[in-house]
Scaffold this motif. Structure first.
Motif, PDB file in Angstrom:
ATOM      1  N   ARG A   1       0.898  -1.236   0.095  1.00 11.17           N
ATOM      2  CA  ARG A   1      -0.027  -0.032   0.015  1.00 11.17           C
ATOM      3  C   ARG A   1       0.757   1.074  -0.131  1.00 11.17           C
ATOM      4  O   ARG A   1       0.868   2.160  -0.877  1.00 11.17           O
ATOM      5  CB  ARG A   1      -0.961  -0.042   1.311  1.00 11.17           C
ATOM      6  CG  ARG A   1      -1.923   1.084   1.341  1.00 11.17           C
ATOM      7  CD  ARG A   1      -2.758   1.264   0.129  1.00 11.17           C
ATOM      8  NE  ARG A   1      -3.713   2.525   0.039  1.00 11.17           N
ATOM      9  CZ  ARG A   1      -4.673   2.736   0.772  1.00 11.17           C
ATOM     10  NH1 ARG A   1      -5.142   1.488   1.605  1.00 11.17           N
ATOM     11  NH2 ARG A   1      -5.560   3.815   0.647  1.00 11.17           N
ATOM     12  N   VAL A   2       1.481   1.447   1.083  1.00  6.44           N
ATOM     13  CA  VAL A   2       2.398   2.668   1.068  1.00  6.44           C
ATOM     14  C   VAL A   2       3.182   2.682   0.101  1.00  6.44           C
ATOM     15  O   VAL A   2       3.500   3.832  -0.371  1.00  6.44           O
ATOM     16  CB  VAL A   2       3.189   2.839   2.586  1.00  6.44           C
ATOM     17  CG1 VAL A   2       3.912   3.998   2.736  1.00  6.44           C
ATOM     18  CG2 VAL A   2       2.194   2.701   3.752  1.00  6.44           C
ATOM     19  N   ASN A   3       4.142   1.600  -0.234  1.00 10.39           N
ATOM     20  CA  ASN A   3       5.158   1.907  -1.533  1.00 10.39           C
ATOM     21  C   ASN A   3       4.356   2.400  -2.894  1.00 10.39           C
ATOM     22  O   ASN A   3       5.039   3.090  -3.326  1.00 10.39           O
ATOM     23  CB  ASN A   3       5.826   0.561  -1.541  1.00 10.39           C
ATOM     24  CG  ASN A   3       6.920   0.602  -2.269  1.00 10.39           C
ATOM     25  OD1 ASN A   3       6.840   0.394  -3.409  1.00 10.39           O
ATOM     26  ND2 ASN A   3       8.154   0.966  -1.719  1.00 10.39           N
ATOM     27  N   LYS A   4       3.315   1.522  -3.138  1.00  7.96           N
ATOM     28  CA  LYS A   4       2.883   1.780  -4.327  1.00  7.96           C
ATOM     29  C   LYS A   4       2.177   3.318  -4.217  1.00  7.96           C
ATOM     30  O   LYS A   4       2.062   3.762  -5.376  1.00  7.96           O
ATOM     31  CB  LYS A   4       1.762   0.797  -4.569  1.00  7.96           C
ATOM     32  CG  LYS A   4       2.438  -0.644  -4.564  1.00  7.96           C
ATOM     33  CD  LYS A   4       3.820  -0.440  -5.292  1.00  7.96           C
ATOM     34  CE  LYS A   4       4.622  -1.847  -5.256  1.00  7.96           C
ATOM     35  NZ  LYS A   4       6.120  -1.886  -5.692  1.00  7.96           N
ATOM     36  N   ASP A   5       1.584   3.654  -3.272  1.00  6.76           N
ATOM     37  CA  ASP A   5       0.876   5.086  -3.246  1.00  6.76           C
ATOM     38  C   ASP A   5       2.107   6.265  -3.647  1.00  6.76           C
ATOM     39  O   ASP A   5       2.011   7.050  -4.382  1.00  6.76           O
ATOM     40  CB  ASP A   5       0.523   5.376  -1.821  1.00  6.76           C
ATOM     41  CG  ASP A   5      -0.884   4.666  -1.559  1.00  6.76           C
ATOM     42  OD1 ASP A   5      -1.566   4.074  -2.572  1.00  6.76           O
ATOM     43  OD2 ASP A   5      -1.269   4.714  -0.391  1.00  6.76           O
ATOM     44  N   LEU A   6       3.092   6.018  -2.945  1.00 11.09           N
ATOM     45  CA  LEU A   6       4.414   7.003  -3.157  1.00 11.09           C
ATOM     46  C   LEU A   6       4.729   6.766  -4.548  1.00 11.09           C
ATOM     47  O   LEU A   6       5.100   7.773  -4.923  1.00 11.09           O
ATOM     48  CB  LEU A   6       5.521   6.687  -2.215  1.00 11.09           C
ATOM     49  CG  LEU A   6       5.268   6.799  -0.825  1.00 11.09           C
ATOM     50  CD1 LEU A   6       6.303   6.431   0.007  1.00 11.09           C
ATOM     51  CD2 LEU A   6       4.984   8.213  -0.506  1.00 11.09           C
ATOM     52  N   VAL A   7       4.960   5.417  -5.042  1.00 12.74           N
ATOM     53  CA  VAL A   7       5.372   5.256  -6.310  1.00 12.74           C
ATOM     54  C   VAL A   7       4.319   6.020  -7.573  1.00 12.74           C
ATOM     55  O   VAL A   7       4.616   6.746  -8.393  1.00 12.74           O
ATOM     56  CB  VAL A   7       5.564   4.097  -7.050  1.00 12.74           C
ATOM     57  CG1 VAL A   7       5.821   3.688  -8.359  1.00 12.74           C
ATOM     58  CG2 VAL A   7       6.892   3.356  -6.058  1.00 12.74           C
ATOM     59  N   THR A   8       3.084   5.890  -7.030  1.00 15.66           N
ATOM     60  CA  THR A   8       2.080   6.470  -7.864  1.00 15.66           C
ATOM     61  C   THR A   8       2.387   8.097  -7.911  1.00 15.66           C
ATOM     62  O   THR A   8       2.010   8.798  -9.053  1.00 15.66           O
ATOM     63  CB  THR A   8       0.713   6.110  -7.599  1.00 15.66           C
ATOM     64  OG1 THR A   8       0.576   4.818  -7.724  1.00 15.66           O
ATOM     65  CG2 THR A   8      -0.404   6.643  -8.307  1.00 15.66           C
ATOM     66  N   LEU A   9       2.529   8.467  -6.647  1.00 16.85           N
ATOM     67  CA  LEU A   9       2.492  10.167  -6.692  1.00 16.85           C
ATOM     68  C   LEU A   9       3.747  10.743  -7.707  1.00 16.85           C
ATOM     69  O   LEU A   9       3.606  11.651  -8.305  1.00 16.85           O
ATOM     70  CB  LEU A   9       2.974  10.613  -5.158  1.00 16.85           C
ATOM     71  CG  LEU A   9       1.456  10.577  -4.119  1.00 16.85           C
ATOM     72  CD1 LEU A   9       1.985  10.742  -2.865  1.00 16.85           C
ATOM     73  CD2 LEU A   9       0.492  11.221  -4.788  1.00 16.85           C
ATOM     74  N   LEU A  10       4.711   9.676  -7.430  1.00 14.14           N
ATOM     75  CA  LEU A  10       5.756  10.132  -8.469  1.00 14.14           C
ATOM     76  C   LEU A  10       5.679   9.978  -9.885  1.00 14.14           C
ATOM     77  O   LEU A  10       6.096  10.864 -10.655  1.00 14.14           O
ATOM     78  CB  LEU A  10       6.994   9.497  -7.941  1.00 14.14           C
ATOM     79  CG  LEU A  10       7.828   9.722  -6.576  1.00 14.14           C
ATOM     80  CD1 LEU A  10       8.676   8.573  -6.138  1.00 14.14           C
ATOM     81  CD2 LEU A  10       8.584  10.970  -6.786  1.00 14.14           C
ATOM     82  N   THR A  11       4.899   8.968 -10.412  1.00 13.85           N
ATOM     83  CA  THR A  11       5.040   8.636 -11.586  1.00 13.85           C
ATOM     84  C   THR A  11       3.686   9.595 -12.335  1.00 13.85           C
ATOM     85  O   THR A  11       3.724   9.862 -13.542  1.00 13.85           O
ATOM     86  CB  THR A  11       4.473   7.113 -12.194  1.00 13.85           C
ATOM     87  OG1 THR A  11       3.245   6.757 -11.137  1.00 13.85           O
ATOM     88  CG2 THR A  11       5.573   6.201 -11.534  1.00 13.85           C
TER      89      THR A  11
END
Length: 285
Positions: A103-113
């Motif tokens: 959850r957390v990791n993919k949320d941060l990746v999404t914000l960057l992408t």
């Protein structure tokens, strides 16, 4: 709001830092209140992207304590802590890994992408990145510490203009997952990558003589001074592992370590690109 003159002045002050740090690696640990607040989270991501855009190679390491607590509560699993460390049995570890890696990791990746950055999310289990071992020799205990760092995959990503986003999970030689303090992971990565800076985004302004008075903030401190403050119980509680993590990184040839308040908007840019900074900078001497 800044007027045009202030903008030019700010850029003029930042230029020598941009020139000095372009091409260097900086490991940034992100967590705490700055992660919970949506607006602050966006500001942190914008700061990381700005550093990336001027040629700095950021590596983002994250925890996610509040989110873990929330999910444990939903699953009727009690959150337990001992000496500031989460008691992590098998059931808790499954939730920790699910929340941090999924959850957390993919949320941060999404914000960057979403902002057109190339970002790759990893846990310490990917590419055998973080080898872990038990921190306490107890049954049904999955609190870990870093045994080794395999930097190959991180260097590959950095060399190809990706931003690695790393969840603080590791695995031992038998494949068991361990919950590792994110500060510890960030420090170990900074050491292994020979980073220019280790930056810990926290919920406090930095190292202070009086934790209730920001005017006592220590802007620059060396290892000997930090050890003396710890001995004299000026550095106490949750600040102890952060300072110890910084000291170890400095001893392993990281040029500087910083403890800053992630609740201040653009704290990362203030610390890296201005003379005054905003938190505490630790150096070898």
């Amino acid at each position: 709001m800044l007027n045009n003159f202030q903008r030019v002045q700010a850029f003029s002050e930042a230029l020598p830092f941009i020139q000095s740090f372009s091409g260097t690696t900086m490991v940034i640990k992100y967590g705490g209140a700055a992660m919970k607040d949506i607006k602050l989270r966006s500001r942190v991501i914008e700061d990381v992207l700005f550093l990336f855009s001027i040629g700095i190679r950021p590596v983002l390491v994250h925890g996610g304590g509040p989110m873990i607590n929330s999910w444990l509560s939903r699953l009727n699993i009690e959150s337990k802590f001992k000496d500031g460390i989460r008691v992590t049995d098998k059931a808790t570890m499954e939730v920790v890994e699910m929340v941090l890696s999924g959850r957390v990791n993919k949320d941060l990746v999404t914000l960057l992408t979403q902002r057109s950055a190339n970002a790759i999310g990893l846990s310490g289990k990917d590419g055998n990145l973080i080898g872990a071992r038990k921190l306490f020799n107890q049954e049904d205990n999955y609190v870990g510490t870093v045994n080794y760092i395999n930097t190959q995959i991180i260097e590959l990503l950095l060399d190809n203009n990706y931003i690695p986003v790393i969840a603080s999970i590791g695995a031992d030689s038998q494949g068991y997952s361990y919950n590792i303090n994110a500060d510890t992971v960030a420090g170990a990565l900074a050491s292994s990558l020979k980073a220019e800076k280790l930056i810990l985004l926290t919920d406090t302004h930095g190292i202070m003589h009086d934790v209730d008075d920001i005017n006592t903030l220590i802007k620059h401190i060396d290892i000997v001074q930090a050890q003396n403050l710890k001995k004299n119980k000026v550095i106490t509680g949750g600040m102890i592992p952060k300072v110890e993590c910084c000291i170890k990184a400095l001893q392993d040839n990281v040029n500087s370590a910083h403890i800053i308040n992630g609740q201040v908007e653009h704290a990362l840019l203030f610390e890296v690109l201005t003379d005054e900074g905003i938190g505490s900078m630790l150096t070898l001497n």
